[in-house]
Structure formats: C-alpha cells, structure tokens
Motif scaffolding. Structure first.
Motif, mmCIF file in Angstrom:
data_model
loop_
_atom_site.group_PDB
_atom_site.id
_atom_site.type_symbol
_atom_site.label_atom_id
_atom_site.label_comp_id
_atom_site.label_asym_id
_atom_site.label_seq_id
_atom_site.Cartn_x
_atom_site.Cartn_y
_atom_site.Cartn_z
ATOM 1 N N VAL A 1 0.775 4.321 -2.676
ATOM 2 C CA VAL A 1 0.435 5.728 -2.422
ATOM 3 C C VAL A 1 1.668 6.627 -2.527
ATOM 4 O O VAL A 1 1.577 7.830 -2.324
ATOM 5 N N GLY A 2 2.798 6.052 -2.826
ATOM 6 C CA GLY A 2 3.993 6.863 -3.049
ATOM 7 C C GLY A 2 4.712 7.277 -1.783
ATOM 8 O O GLY A 2 5.609 8.109 -1.823
ATOM 9 N N PHE A 3 4.349 6.679 -0.622
ATOM 10 C CA PHE A 3 5.128 6.981 0.582
ATOM 11 C C PHE A 3 6.476 6.280 0.500
ATOM 12 O O PHE A 3 7.496 6.813 0.904
ATOM 13 N N LEU B 1 0.833 -1.208 0.000
ATOM 14 C CA LEU B 1 0.000 0.000 0.000
ATOM 15 C C LEU B 1 0.865 1.254 0.000
ATOM 16 O O LEU B 1 0.586 2.219 -0.719
ATOM 17 N N LEU B 2 1.922 1.230 0.805
ATOM 18 C CA LEU B 2 2.764 2.429 0.926
ATOM 19 C C LEU B 2 3.542 2.704 -0.363
ATOM 20 O O LEU B 2 3.836 3.852 -0.682
ATOM 21 N N ARG C 1 12.709 2.124 5.277
ATOM 22 C CA ARG C 1 11.532 2.616 6.003
ATOM 23 C C ARG C 1 10.710 1.482 6.595
ATOM 24 O O ARG C 1 10.163 1.610 7.687
ATOM 25 N N ALA D 1 -10.966 2.891 -0.181
ATOM 26 C CA ALA D 1 -11.205 4.326 -0.339
ATOM 27 C C ALA D 1 -10.512 4.858 -1.595
ATOM 28 O O ALA D 1 -11.064 5.688 -2.324
ATOM 29 N N ILE D 2 -9.303 4.362 -1.839
ATOM 30 C CA ILE D 2 -8.570 4.816 -3.018
ATOM 31 C C ILE D 2 -9.271 4.357 -4.285
ATOM 32 O O ILE D 2 -9.437 5.104 -5.250
ATOM 33 N N LYS E 1 12.047 0.469 9.840
ATOM 34 C CA LYS E 1 11.647 1.338 10.952
ATOM 35 C C LYS E 1 10.256 0.983 11.461
ATOM 36 O O LYS E 1 10.004 0.971 12.665
ATOM 37 N N ILE E 2 9.361 0.701 10.528
ATOM 38 C CA ILE E 2 7.996 0.349 10.935
ATOM 39 C C ILE E 2 8.005 -0.974 11.705
ATOM 40 O O ILE E 2 7.375 -1.124 12.745
ATOM 41 N N HIS F 1 -12.109 6.644 -7.351
ATOM 42 C CA HIS F 1 -11.949 6.662 -8.792
ATOM 43 C C HIS F 1 -13.283 6.839 -9.503
ATOM 44 O O HIS F 1 -13.401 7.564 -10.467
ATOM 45 N N ILE G 1 -8.395 1.516 3.492
ATOM 46 C CA ILE G 1 -7.719 2.565 2.712
ATOM 47 C C ILE G 1 -7.671 2.174 1.233
ATOM 48 O O ILE G 1 -7.927 2.985 0.350
#
Lengths: 248, 248
Positions: A200-202, A196-197, A211, A242-243, A214-215, A247, A239
């Motif tokens: 969404v481009g995180f 997912l991350l 990253r 929702a994405i 870290k999570i 659309h 989420i």
C-alpha cells in the motif's frame, strides 16, 4: 521455594571467550538453569579453558545446542528477557532486573523461558533486543559500565533466584493467565504486515526496516498475546481482500 | 544517587587465581569501589592474566595494598561484612545479602566499610568470619553451591549498588522520558481505525464494539506514544488510498 520448576534457558549470542563460556556453564549449575544454548558461538565449548572454568558445570558445555540465529534459539520459549549494557535504548523500555525478572517466572505454563546475553564487545543488536518482550540492564558505574559477560550472567541469575524466593508470597492471577505470543508467531505476523505495508506504499524499501522496528517495539511492549496476533492477521487478510475486490 | 559516597574496601583473603584477581579488579571499577586490598595473596597482581581480566580496572591491581592478616586489612573500617559459602555456620547468623548490605552503607561516619571474600577453595576461617559484624551468603543450588570468587563479588557489589539506589529517583531514564499519547489522540485514532475496519469488512456492526475494545486494550498495555499514534494514522491513510486507487 516454587511449586514446580520452570525450565530456564540461558542463551549466549556469539560468545567469543572460552573462559567466559566456561564461567557461564558453571553459573548454570550454580543456579539450577535447565539448559545453555549458543547462537553462532565464536569459541569452542570443547576448549580446555572453557572446561577448566566450568568445573562441575561442564555438562552444560557438552549439552549446549548451537543455533544459527537468535529467533531459532528462542522458538520454543514464550517469555524472553534480553540484557543490554547500553543506557540509551529507545524502542523498548529498559528495566532493572528486579522489575522484570519476576514476570519471567510468574507463569503457570509449561513453556520454557529464556534469558539472552549478547556479545562481549557489542552486546545484542536492536533487532535481537526486539525479539524479547523485556530488556533489562544492570546498573553500574558510569565511569566503566561494561561488565564482563559472566558477571552479568551471575547478577541476573542471582536476581532470578531472589525473585523465585519471593514468588510464593504474591502472584497476581491475571498476569498468570496471559502468555505472550511465541516469537515465531509474532515474526510471521510482522512479515505479513510488512508485505501489506509495502504494497500500500506505507513502507518504502529504504524505510521498511526502521518502521517495522517501531511496530515490533510497540507490540513487544504490549506483550502481545496469541489471540491478538490472530486478530491482526485477520485484519491484514481482510484489507488484502478489500484491495483486491475493489479492482473488479 | 547517594548523598555522599562511602569508601568501600573490597578485601580478598589469600586469592590464588590470577584470573579471579583480575576479574575482581574489573568489578571494582564497574561498581565504583574505593580500594582493593589483599591479604597474603597467593597470586601476583602483576600477572599478565590478572591484567588481561582487569581491563579498565587494572589500576586497582596496581594500587592494591597487601596485608599479612585480615585484622590489619580492616583496621580502619568500622562496618565489616564477610561472605561465606557454607550453609552450616553456627556462630554468626548468616544473612541474605539484601538483608545485611543496607546496614553496611547506612552510616554517617567517614570510616570506610569493608566487604571480605575468602579463599577460592576454603573460604574464610571461623576466626576470620568473627572479625565481621555480619556474614552473608548467596543462595545457590544445593547441587552445586560453590560460586566462583569473582561471581560472588559481582553479586555482592550489585546488591550493594541496589541498596544504594533510591528507587524514587533512579528508575531507568527512558521509562520516564516516554509520555503515553493523550486519551483524545488515542480515541481519534481508534475511531479512524474502526471506520476502516468496518469498510473492509473486518468489523461488522454487531462485532465492532467488542473487537475495538480488544484493539484498545492492546494499545493501552503498550502505553502507546504520540508518535506511534501518528504512525498508525499514517498506515490507515495509506490503506484507504490503496483501496481507492485500485478502483480506478
């Protein structure tokens, strides 16, 4: 000493020395360990040197199951403690053995628990350390901190034995009732999070691993529970929905 | 850690295995021992196997002084602790290491102190045990109590190190260096999380409070750090952006 024995799995990751392997097998018998497991061993449990050192612990060599990665080796264990020779590990706090080991056995559940030891030369990778809820280090002289593998195992099993001795006197109930999520559950949840991350481009491909580490470190410190893993997966699902629906 | 170092002499009585001798030399370096002494050794400190196991403790092999009897080896030591693998020792009471070792170093005198380990096969004789003020034994499994010599040394030196450590000053450093996020920071982050989770339909008005309590509990247990709060806010921002842009 303790009401019912907890099955303790000693896991060696890529052990290279047959003498060490045999010595650890002997220690398993000395301290009433349930099982010795090997991850991608670089020496042979059948090696005569291993058998010579194992003495009456030779049955642990014979019975030792081999796994291709650490995650597989701990898949049935709920509580996992890894060992680390380095002092400067940022993501998971380091504990003295006597601080963390009582937690390992302070459980009423039937799941086995695991003690993980790394390679003779390089220890465990950060990825491997992050598969454990807790990481312990044995304090040694700064001049030469590096313990031989089997000596590290000896110290940790002795400390665990000491914890079991004290165990009968005190065990806070709220700790007993919470089991951490299984390593496999947590891994799946983190894979889903990563997807997912990225979407969404995180995360970008080149930052993803750092990253996610870290999570994972954050969730391991919390000793995340099965119902919390389920909650996070519920959040991810919602989420994604929702994405998708925004659309249309 | 301790005010002034006490000179600790590790004494092996008639060690027979070169591997063990070398392993003990390594441990002497690992735990800051002052000197290794040998009583009538049945193996050679120059043996290549000993050197191989000693690694960076090889200087202890080189410097090891040899004595013909235990009394000579401890003649300059005031406090002496001997180790014993047998359970049924009548003459001197057996102690757990953690009971007796603090006594060994709790001395203002300049005299060195001694830790004595016996033969691999037969340990120390009663006469030898009686040269020590205290005798310790390491608790092991009744099925196979006999520890390898170097493992016994590892456990005892670790315990001695633990006794020397003053808990108030020497908690592992990285535990101290991580400050949790401020309550205000965490609160703002959770408010932002709640908004998003309401928006994606994971939270409903009547479930919001209970579920947010669970999320807060998870993050508090992890003692979430400021940089992790910032990371979560970065994730929320990116998800909001993904939902918004998928509209257009």
């Amino acid at each position: 000493m303790r009401a019912k024995p907890i099955a303790i799995k000693v896991i060696l990751v890529e052990p290279a020395g047959a003498l060490n392997l045999g010595s650890v097998a002997r220690l398993c018998e000395n301290f009433g360990v349930d099982e010795l497991r090997l991850v991608a061993p670089r020496c042979d449990p059948d090696d005569p040197e291993a058998k010579r050192m194992a003495v009456r612990g030779a049955k642990f060599l014979k019975a030792a199951e081999t796994f291709s990665c650490l995650l597989d080796a701990i898949s049935d264990c709920r509580r996992v403690i890894a060992t680390c020779g380095r002092i400067d590990h940022g993501t998971i706090p380091l504990n003295h053995p006597e601080e963390a080991l009582p937690w390992l056995i302070n459980t009423s559940k039937e799941s086995p628990v695991a003690l993980v030891f790394g390679r003779e030369d390089r220890g465990l990778t950060n990825q491997e350390l992050l598969l454990a809820q807790k990481v312990i280090t044995i304090e040694t002289s700064p001049q030469y901190p590096s313990l031989n593998l089997s000596h590290a195992v000896a110290v940790v099993l002795h400390e665990l034995n000491r914890s079991q001795r004290d165990f009968s006197t005190s065990n806070p109930k709220d700790k007993l009732s919470h089991q951490p999520a299984s390593p496999v559950e947590l891994n799946e949840c983190l894979e889903e999070t990563k997807e997912l991350l990225l979407r969404v481009g995180f995360l970008l491909d080149h930052t993803a691993e750092a990253r996610m580490t870290k999570i994972r470190g954050l969730l391991q410190r919390a000793e995340i529970r099965p119902e919390e893993v389920a909650m996070i997966r519920g959040i991810l699902r919602q989420i994604r929905w929702a994405i998708k629906t925004s659309h249309s």
